[in-house]
Structures are given as C-alpha cells and as structure tokens.
Design a protein around this motif. Sequence first.
Motif, short mmCIF file in Angstrom:
data_model
loop_
_atom_site.label_atom_id
_atom_site.label_comp_id
_atom_site.label_asym_id
_atom_site.label_seq_id
_atom_site.Cartn_x
_atom_site.Cartn_y
_atom_site.Cartn_z
N MET A 41 0.79 -1.34 0.02
CA MET A 41 0.13 0.13 0.04
C MET A 41 0.95 1.53 -0.07
N SER A 42 2.10 1.27 0.55
CA SER A 42 3.10 2.37 0.57
C SER A 42 3.48 2.34 -1.00
N ALA A 43 3.50 1.46 -1.71
CA ALA A 43 4.16 1.45 -2.83
C ALA A 43 2.90 2.06 -3.92
N LYS A 44 1.80 1.72 -3.59
CA LYS A 44 0.61 2.24 -4.35
C LYS A 44 0.42 3.54 -4.05
N ALA A 45 0.40 3.99 -3.01
CA ALA A 45 0.50 5.45 -2.40
C ALA A 45 1.66 6.26 -3.21
N ALA A 46 2.70 5.71 -3.34
CA ALA A 46 3.95 6.55 -3.87
C ALA A 46 3.56 6.76 -5.66
N GLU A 47 3.24 5.54 -5.92
CA GLU A 47 2.84 5.61 -7.54
C GLU A 47 1.50 6.54 -7.79
N SER A 48 0.67 6.40 -6.90
CA SER A 48 -0.74 7.46 -6.99
C SER A 48 0.04 8.79 -6.83
N ALA A 49 0.73 9.05 -5.69
CA ALA A 49 1.31 10.63 -5.90
C ALA A 49 2.05 10.83 -6.95
N ASN A 50 2.82 10.03 -7.54
CA ASN A 50 3.75 10.28 -8.80
C ASN A 50 2.52 10.53 -9.87
N GLN A 51 1.53 9.94 -10.01
CA GLN A 51 0.62 9.68 -11.21
C GLN A 51 -0.07 11.11 -11.04
N LEU A 52 -0.13 11.62 -9.73
CA LEU A 52 -1.13 12.77 -9.57
C LEU A 52 -0.38 14.06 -9.85
N ARG A 53 1.06 14.18 -9.42
CA ARG A 53 1.76 15.10 -9.89
C ARG A 53 1.86 15.21 -11.50
N LEU A 54 2.03 14.08 -12.09
CA LEU A 54 2.21 14.18 -13.50
C LEU A 54 0.80 14.57 -14.20
N TYR A 55 -0.16 14.32 -13.74
CA TYR A 55 -1.69 14.71 -14.31
C TYR A 55 -1.69 16.14 -14.13
N GLU A 56 -1.54 16.63 -12.83
CA GLU A 56 -1.63 17.84 -12.58
C GLU A 56 -0.60 18.96 -13.50
N ALA A 57 0.65 18.63 -13.70
CA ALA A 57 1.63 19.26 -14.59
C ALA A 57 1.08 19.30 -16.15
N GLN A 58 0.61 17.91 -16.26
CA GLN A 58 0.06 17.86 -17.79
C GLN A 58 -1.03 18.68 -17.98
N VAL A 59 -1.88 18.78 -16.90
CA VAL A 59 -3.20 19.56 -17.11
C VAL A 59 -2.80 21.05 -17.19
N ARG A 60 -1.99 21.52 -16.36
CA ARG A 60 -1.49 22.91 -16.45
C ARG A 60 -0.70 23.44 -17.77
N THR A 61 -0.05 22.37 -18.54
CA THR A 61 0.86 22.54 -19.53
C THR A 61 -0.35 22.87 -20.82
N LYS A 62 -1.38 21.86 -20.57
CA LYS A 62 -2.64 21.76 -21.55
C LYS A 62 -3.30 23.22 -21.48
N LYS A 63 -3.57 23.47 -20.42
CA LYS A 63 -4.46 24.92 -20.12
C LYS A 63 -3.37 26.13 -20.58
N ARG A 64 -2.15 26.05 -20.37
CA ARG A 64 -1.32 27.12 -20.90
C ARG A 64 -1.33 27.24 -22.34
N LEU A 65 -1.07 26.13 -22.95
CA LEU A 65 -1.40 26.04 -24.51
C LEU A 65 -2.75 26.44 -25.08
N GLU A 66 -3.88 25.91 -24.36
CA GLU A 66 -5.01 26.42 -24.99
C GLU A 66 -5.28 27.95 -24.58
N GLU A 67 -4.85 28.59 -23.50
CA GLU A 67 -4.72 29.95 -23.53
C GLU A 67 -4.01 30.67 -24.39
N GLU A 68 -2.83 30.26 -24.54
CA GLU A 68 -2.11 31.03 -25.65
C GLU A 68 -2.78 30.99 -26.90
N ALA A 69 -3.14 29.80 -27.22
CA ALA A 69 -3.79 29.63 -28.82
C ALA A 69 -4.90 30.69 -28.85
#
Length: 529
Positions: free
Chosen positions: A235-263
């Motif tokens: 469960m510690s490994a699962k929590a760590a993977e979920s945290a990494n996935q959440l960070r990647l998800y949030e970073a990609q959402v921010r990047t996508k939003k910046r591209l959409e706003e600039e476009a």
Amino acid sequence: MSLQLRAVAKRYGDTTVFSDVNLKVGRGQKVALIGPNGSGKTTLLRIAAGVLAPDFGSVTAEGRVAYLEQSATAGEDGLLAALTPPELQSATTELTAAQAALEDPSAAALDRHAEAEERFRMLGGYDFGARVEAVLAGLGLSATRRVNELSGGQARRLGLARQLLAPADVYLLDEPTNHLDAAGLTWLEEWVRASKATMLIVSHDRDFLDATVSAVAELERGGMTVWPGTYTEAMSAKAAESANQLRLYEAQVRTKKRLEEEAARLASQSRSADKFNHKRAGNQALILAKAKSENVARTLARRAKALEARSDKLEVVAKPFEDGALPTIPLPEVPLGPTDVVRLSDVSVVRGGHTLVSGLDLLLRRGEKLAITGPNGSGKSSLLKTVLGELAPAAGTVTLGVDTPFVLTQDGSELSSFVSLEDAMRAAQPLLQRQDLHHLLARLGLPNDPNAPLATLSGGQRTRLALARLAVTRAPLLVLDEPTNHLDLKMVEALERLLVEYRGAVLLVSHDRRLVKAVAGRVMRLGGS
C-alpha cells in the motif's frame, strides 16, 4: 506448486465483475487478494479452485487445490470424524478389514493388507489424529465436541480446520481470520509461514497479511494490479505511485491549459489584425497597410493553430482514483455529556451456568476509548450486553451515564427495528440534511432511494449501512462489537480513522490487533493472561 491465471474474465448478465486478470503465485509463495466488497474476490477464488468457470481466460494449478466453500457444517459427528476426509475414512475401513483378514495369512490377504496399509500411509493416516488435535487446539476448538454443538463462529473455524488438514499443494483461503481470537491468529500466522504450500489469501486483517504474504493482488474497478511486499509495503508503493501519477496529471493539465490559453490569445489577436482600419494606416499607402495587417493576422493564426495542435496531441494521464470511503459531512460536535460514562462495580456475568466475569470494577470517562480483548468465549460480547442492560449482571451494579449510546453488533441486529434506509440513518443522526444523506448513500454503494426497505439490502449493504450510521452519529458513547467483521480493508482503514478522531467515549470489542492499537487508550483483557 504454482497457481497461474491468464486473462481471466467473469460477467454476470450485463455486469463485468473483472476482466483481463493475470496473476502468478509461485511455488510456495503466499499472496494476498484484496479489493472492495463486491469486487469479485470470492468469485476469483472459486474460479481458481475450479468450482466456477471463467467466461474468458484460463487457470492452471499444479498439484492438489484446497478451497473452503462458504457453507455451514452440520451433523452430530464428533470433530475428529467430521474432519476426516472421505478417502481417508475409506482407507481406514479397508485397512481394518485387511488386518482382520490376516487371521488367514494367505498370499492374497498379505497383498491386500500391504496395499491397504500403503494407501492409508500415503493419505497421512498415521499422523492424522495428531494433526487434527494440533489444528483444533490452534483454532480454539476441542476434539471432544460434536458438530451440532458448535456456534456459528466455531462452525466457521471447523471449516477452516478441514481446509488446513486437506492434503493440498495450493490453498485458497477466504477470510481465514474471521472468528479467530489473538491466540488463534498467532497460531494461523505461524502455520501459514511454516507451510511449503502455495497460498492465495483473502483477509481484512492487516497484521495477518503483514506477517504472512510477500505480494498483494488488488482487484479494483474490474482490473487487477499486483504490488510486491507485505500489505503495508504494497500500500505504500501504491500510494507513492498514485502521488507520482497525480503530480504528472496536474503538470500535464497545467501545460495543456497554458497551450489552450495562448492559442486562444493568438487567435483573438489574429482576428483583430485581420480587421483592417484605414484610419490607422497613417501616411502609408492603404494597400500596403492592408497587406501588412493581413500578413500579421495569418502569422498569428498559424501560431494559434500550431499551439492548438500541440494541445490536442498532449495526452494527459488518467487522474488517480480517489477512494474516499467515508465522506466528511458537516455535523455538530459530540456533546460533552456526563464525566462518568460507564461505571461497573463488583460486576459478575454468568451465561449458561458459566461465570464469565467475576468482581469486575470498571470506569469509563468522557472521551476515553477502551478495548476489551480476550479469547473466544471469555465473555466480551456478554459484558457489552450487560453494560447496555440487555443482560442482567449476576452480581454488582452497572451505571450507564448516557441515555442513547450508539450500538453496533456483530450480527447487525440493531438494524432490525428500522424499516427504511432513512429511518436507520436519522436514528443515528436526526440533523442529517437530505442532500448529505443522498451523498453518503451513493459513496458507500447503497441504494440512492432513502426510502428503500432494509429488507431488500444484501449482507454487504447492511454492513455498509452500519458503517454509514457510525460515520454520522454524535452519540457520547459508542459500543462496538467486532465492527470490522465483513468490512473490506479500505473500509477497515476508514473505520480506524473515524474512531481515532472521534471525540466521544468508545467501548470496543475487536480481534483486529492493529485497530485496537490505533484506537484504544486502554485495553482490558478477559479470560486470563
């Protein structure tokens, strides 16, 4: 011997329980099978045992497989006879007959005896009685008892004993820790660790899984993920993977939003530039000024489309699943109530002519959390009934300082007085808002209609309803008898968090060692040391 499942799938009607399940349990390995109630754990065990056929995929099990079906044991046999496998009973009968035939020591009689003795030996007949006594003692059962004398919990332990005594290379254990006290849990942990057999184990006891397994297979939302290590490590490994996935998800959402706003910004500028205003041309020739404006507009439009294309191509990873078993609902604080919540003075408890508790003095104050532990049959549940006034003490006095304690029993009998879901929930919390009631029912997988009759609920739904009531009550005293029974691991952990944070007094009976350690400020043990 090993057990392997390849691309296994199971459906019931239009509902897919799970699909593309792949799992390999190596020779001698012990693996936990976990997942929410209703995720298909027992179904998967039955498929692994060959009791149920998969709709797709295959199962390979090397050697003999032992699986305990969830059925009651009945009859008047003694426990030794009830635990003796039919093939061993047959071999014993044949050996007895062959020994009697040796009175005429012919070649045929000697051959018959040799064959009968070899079959009896191969089936483990010579040490079977000793193994039965050891297993029964470990599980807290007496070999002198008869099957029809056993309680429900004892019958369940008898079924576990039958499974453990089966000559098997692969064991499929479905909640083997249910109805075991601390001594039984310790014995079973040692038995599992010492066994050379392959095991797939369903259990909600976290300490047991930490002591026995080397990997965790999690069934969740129709799929399976295998995590290495004990339950806590997995469960510690699962929590760590979920945290990494959440960070990647949030970073990609921010990047996508910046591209959409600039476009969008460039597209807006392009539209403005394309609207030629001759008044802004100044001293330039109008035709040159207009051409320049159009050129700027085209350039901005191209850049906007390029950014839109980049945004479209950017595939955002899935957001990690958030499993909030018990949503937070705004409710009033637990009332202070009296200082002395429960007081027992020189209390004795007698059931069936047996003295379970003698001369007990106990004081539970406001906000204190007391766990009552002890072996099966030591009187824990009877003591709770005495506190609640359901059982009169044989001696002494019981003073309950609160009018309406919240009660959760092992069998859910406290729900019998309610007709609908709403009746049960409002009895626990009269101030519950309608929208919060709908939200809580939905999150716990209960019928969306608050007027749904309790009689229509499954066993798992009744368990979740009991937990939902516990989540909203603000009673100054909680009286809980084995509250983790029939809960999955996520629900057990949600219950633990709830009880740790609860401001009122708690009187708890539980065999869950981790729950007791986390919640109880004091522990009282019945039935000796």
